[in-house]
Design a protein around this motif. Sequence first.
Motif, PDB file in Angstrom:
ATOM      1  N   LEU A  92       1.028  -0.959   0.048  1.00 21.55           N
ATOM      2  CA  LEU A  92       0.088   0.256  -0.226  1.00 21.55           C
ATOM      3  C   LEU A  92       0.771   1.453   0.321  1.00 21.55           C
ATOM      4  N   GLU A  93       0.178   2.164  -0.906  1.00 17.82           N
ATOM      5  CA  GLU A  93       0.924   3.765  -0.209  1.00 17.82           C
ATOM      6  C   GLU A  93      -0.261   4.619   0.062  1.00 17.82           C
ATOM      7  N   GLY A  94      -0.324   4.627   1.085  1.00 14.62           N
ATOM      8  CA  GLY A  94      -1.419   5.621   1.168  1.00 14.62           C
ATOM      9  C   GLY A  94      -2.805   4.621   1.433  1.00 14.62           C
ATOM     10  N   GLU A  95      -3.800   4.904   0.793  1.00 13.39           N
ATOM     11  CA  GLU A  95      -5.129   4.645   0.661  1.00 13.39           C
ATOM     12  C   GLU A  95      -4.789   3.552  -0.521  1.00 13.39           C
ATOM     13  N   ILE A  96      -3.570   3.396  -1.501  1.00 12.91           N
ATOM     14  CA  ILE A  96      -3.441   3.151  -3.059  1.00 12.91           C
ATOM     15  C   ILE A  96      -2.498   0.875  -2.692  1.00 12.91           C
TER      16      ILE A  96
ATOM     17  N   ARG B  86       1.041  -2.931  -5.490  1.00 14.19           N
ATOM     18  CA  ARG B  86       1.376  -4.376  -5.772  1.00 14.19           C
ATOM     19  C   ARG B  86       0.257  -5.814  -4.706  1.00 14.19           C
ATOM     20  N   CYS B  87      -0.215  -6.496  -5.070  1.00 11.13           N
ATOM     21  CA  CYS B  87      -0.526  -7.283  -4.809  1.00 11.13           C
ATOM     22  C   CYS B  87      -0.510  -8.962  -4.844  1.00 11.13           C
ATOM     23  N   LYS B  88      -0.008  -9.306  -3.762  1.00  4.52           N
ATOM     24  CA  LYS B  88       0.576 -11.004  -4.437  1.00  4.52           C
ATOM     25  C   LYS B  88      -0.888 -12.123  -3.238  1.00  4.52           C
ATOM     26  N   PRO B  89      -1.062 -12.397  -3.922  1.00  5.96           N
ATOM     27  CA  PRO B  89      -2.321 -13.704  -3.971  1.00  5.96           C
ATOM     28  C   PRO B  89      -1.607 -14.994  -3.257  1.00  5.96           C
ATOM     29  N   ILE B  90      -1.478 -15.440  -2.017  1.00  3.44           N
ATOM     30  CA  ILE B  90      -1.537 -16.428  -0.771  1.00  3.44           C
ATOM     31  C   ILE B  90      -2.229 -17.670  -1.492  1.00  3.44           C
TER      32      ILE B  90
ATOM     33  N   ALA C 252      -4.606  -3.633  -9.385  1.00  3.66           N
ATOM     34  CA  ALA C 252      -3.007  -2.588  -9.781  1.00  3.66           C
ATOM     35  C   ALA C 252      -3.564  -0.909  -9.756  1.00  3.66           C
ATOM     36  N   ASP C 253      -2.995  -0.663  -8.499  1.00  2.00           N
ATOM     37  CA  ASP C 253      -3.719   1.148  -8.386  1.00  2.00           C
ATOM     38  C   ASP C 253      -5.327   1.293  -8.128  1.00  2.00           C
ATOM     39  N   SER C 254      -5.552   0.664  -8.144  1.00  5.49           N
ATOM     40  CA  SER C 254      -6.851   1.131  -7.310  1.00  5.49           C
ATOM     41  C   SER C 254      -7.291   0.653  -5.503  1.00  5.49           C
ATOM     42  N   ILE C 255      -8.118   1.583  -4.948  1.00  2.00           N
ATOM     43  CA  ILE C 255      -7.919   2.298  -3.918  1.00  2.00           C
ATOM     44  C   ILE C 255      -8.385   0.716  -3.074  1.00  2.00           C
TER      45      ILE C 255
END
Lengths: 445, 157
Positions: free
Chosen positions: A83-87, A90-94, A422-425
């Motif tokens: 997260l960058e603030g509220e955004i 990147r996301c990684k499913p585990i 990506a790049d969503s809140i």
Amino acid sequence: MSDTRTVDFWVAGTEEPQFTPTDEGSQEILAEETGRRLDEQLGRVVEDDYIFNDEAPEEERMILNMGPQHPSTHGVLRLQLELEGEIVRRCKPIIGYLHTGMEKTAETLSYLQGPTNVTRMDYLSPFHNELAFSLAVERLLDIEVPPRAQAIRVLMTELNRVSSHLVALATNGMDIGSISMMIYGFRDREMILEFFEKTTGLRMNHNYIRPGGVAVDLPPGWKDDIARILEDIPKKVRDYHDLLTNNPIWQARTKGVGVITREEALAYGITGPALRATGVAWDIRKAFPYSGIEQYEFDVVTGENGDVFDRYLIRVREIEESLKIVEQVTDSMPKGDYKVDDAKIVPPPRGRIDESMEALIHHFKLYTEGFRVPAGETYVAVESPRGELGCYLVSDGGARPYRMHTRAPSFYNLQGLPIAMADSIVADTIATIASFDPVMGDVDR
Amino acid sequence: MIAALEPVAERFPEVVWEDSHGQRVARVPNAQWYDFAAAVKEAGFELLSDITAVDWYRSRAERFEVVANLTSISIPARLRIITTAGGENPTVASLVPLWPGANFPEREVYDMFGISFDGHPDMTRILMPDDWEGHPLRKDFGVGSVPVQFKSSPKAV
């Protein structure tokens, strides 16, 4: 009594009340404020203050662990969000929290026991799992099931698609805040599950579609049950359109959220409603028809934008299309056997065992060793509510599969999450997960 | 033979083409796995449906088979490509540069069979715990069982 006094509510038909507006609580507008600042204060211009255009330094990023016990992850999905603030950058499913080694178990079960195992993979569409497995076994055996068995299979799988999509709509609604949709979806699904229970004995995990046909014939009075489903569900679907499709809050929450493009969907092996939402009219039922589904008329529903709203709308429309198939199957249900006439594959009826030595031997052989399948390998795919559900089956000539692999649609669709998010809140991640409709039993197997 | 695949077949003479219950199967030498997949993708098979593996423990010289099911949406058609891997460290070229969606299934094959994929960006376990020993879907890995204790059993603790 004076003529003007403050009235808290106004009853229609009576005299209209006179309000005297005050400036209590309002902000004083300063003379030096610019026109733009004025517009912002008056609400004419709304600017999202959480989208940063500049890349933040590394130390300002935060890793947030979402799940595996988060209520909106549909089971035990875990996401590592950067997260960058509220955004979400990147996301990684585990995954793997629900892994029970069902492909290994399948190697220890006979072909007759196989559907008991696979039906527990995707627990929201058990009939599709059973169908993929049974079709693979039948292709290796080189047998064709009777027309009635095929029609029953189509009937059950299409009803299953409706019940599965109803859960998808219910959970999608609940996650975004429409609790009514959750209640409605589960309520209406129960109508179909009752029919499943009446036919197969179980609401879920039916073990009904087996190699060689189906377990039992349809129950007496099944046409009345189907007629009731065909009458009620379309009414409920109209309710969903009133409740959600035309609801500005729902649209604001879902349109343009979690977008994937056609190229991304194909590159990541995403199938089902998520692929069709990008505008690709790809449906296994049309491209590689199975169980005689090509005899029935239905349309492949596609979207345009590949966002959460399109995926939602496709599911609603697919309910209508599936009901069209169910209606046609009900009207043209062939008479005859519901399983193949081959005592080496299908167990004899209970009554025959008491009077026929041969039937007793067949029964004994089938329930101890099972039937043998010629050596070979094949891949059969069906269109499950989540996408392409395939079964890769390898036989070495024995009575148990040498290798059974399930191509799980949720497993592949999950790979689309990082791109869609990506790049969503953060709040949109919930809507995005729900719109992919992952079933963790299907992902982990 | 699917017409779109004829130029590919000419380019790769070592590849053996088979028919398995009405489905096209191409058996590819391990060294040509990536190039062949790239050529097939170029020929119109744009969707990678599935990657999995089979363990032919003690019954074949090359122990593992890696199987990929490809789908063409434009034709439409299916093609299964199979290669072999053996030895101490079975390795196959990764298809992630061609289809990013090969990421999860290749990790699953690595997790379950111990086959490494050369060029994969994140070759780690996916379903089993990180500290798990062995690869569960290999044939020499036992099924295992959990002892069940019954109330009436005198041995019950």
